[in-house]
Write a protein that holds these residues in place. Sequence first.
Motif, PDB file in Angstrom:
ATOM      1  N   LYS A 119      35.604  41.923 -53.751  1.00 33.38           N
ATOM      2  CA  LYS A 119      34.808  42.643 -52.752  1.00 33.38           C
ATOM      3  C   LYS A 119      33.739  43.396 -53.526  1.00 33.38           C
ATOM      4  O   LYS A 119      34.016  44.428 -54.137  1.00 33.38           O
ATOM      5  CB  LYS A 119      35.709  43.598 -51.958  1.00 33.38           C
ATOM      6  N   GLY A 120      32.533  42.817 -53.523  1.00 29.80           N
ATOM      7  CA  GLY A 120      31.497  43.379 -54.385  1.00 29.80           C
ATOM      8  C   GLY A 120      31.908  43.183 -55.824  1.00 29.80           C
ATOM      9  O   GLY A 120      32.220  42.078 -56.257  1.00 29.80           O
ATOM     10  N   LYS A 179      26.734  49.554 -44.234  1.00 33.42           N
ATOM     11  CA  LYS A 179      27.161  48.946 -45.495  1.00 33.42           C
ATOM     12  C   LYS A 179      27.305  47.446 -45.292  1.00 33.42           C
ATOM     13  O   LYS A 179      27.686  46.991 -44.221  1.00 33.42           O
ATOM     14  CB  LYS A 179      28.496  49.543 -45.930  1.00 33.42           C
ATOM     15  N   GLN A 180      27.022  46.702 -46.360  1.00 30.97           N
ATOM     16  CA  GLN A 180      27.110  45.242 -46.337  1.00 30.97           C
ATOM     17  C   GLN A 180      27.671  44.804 -47.692  1.00 30.97           C
ATOM     18  O   GLN A 180      27.141  45.205 -48.724  1.00 30.97           O
ATOM     19  CB  GLN A 180      25.705  44.690 -46.101  1.00 30.97           C
ATOM     20  N   THR A 181      28.748  43.999 -47.677  1.00 30.73           N
ATOM     21  CA  THR A 181      29.414  43.605 -48.909  1.00 30.73           C
ATOM     22  C   THR A 181      29.770  42.122 -48.876  1.00 30.73           C
ATOM     23  O   THR A 181      30.285  41.631 -47.873  1.00 30.73           O
ATOM     24  CB  THR A 181      30.733  44.407 -49.092  1.00 30.73           C
TER      25      THR A 181
END
Length: 156
Positions: free
Chosen positions: A43-44, A21-23
């Motif tokens: 966050k996102g 995952k990448q945020t």
Amino acid sequence: MIEIERKFLVQSSDYKVQAFKQTVIIQGFLNTHKERTVRVRLKGDKGFLTVKGQSTNDGVSRFEWEKEISKTDAESLLQLCEPGIISKVRFEVKVGQHIFEIDEFSGDNEGLVVAEIELSSENETFEKPDWLGDEVTGDIRYYNSQLSSYPYRQWS
């Protein structure tokens, strides 16, 4: 709730291929008092308001309270924050039974990459991946609240 967390520098970008995952994270601080910090985070597409207490002597444990808020509320509160908004990309990597959160900073903190792992006890053991570098747990320079006022690019 008590947060038990250890921080490490990162010595290679190998974590990127392991990330599930990448945020993108944008955050600021409404209060950076040494006994408590109040953080606003995007966050996102989600917003969060977080209060953290003072760390224990070793820097591993501290009180943490977090509440999800709307993206609109978070964007509004970011306008009220102290100077020094932090931008970073968080990569999440599963290593053994744990998840490392690797923050790759940008802006005034560009060049800094820090990995954090949350534990269920201060003496819990965990697997250390090859890309994990020196431990910086308890070094306040690496606290996000400090990076907002004394960014990595200003270090000598």
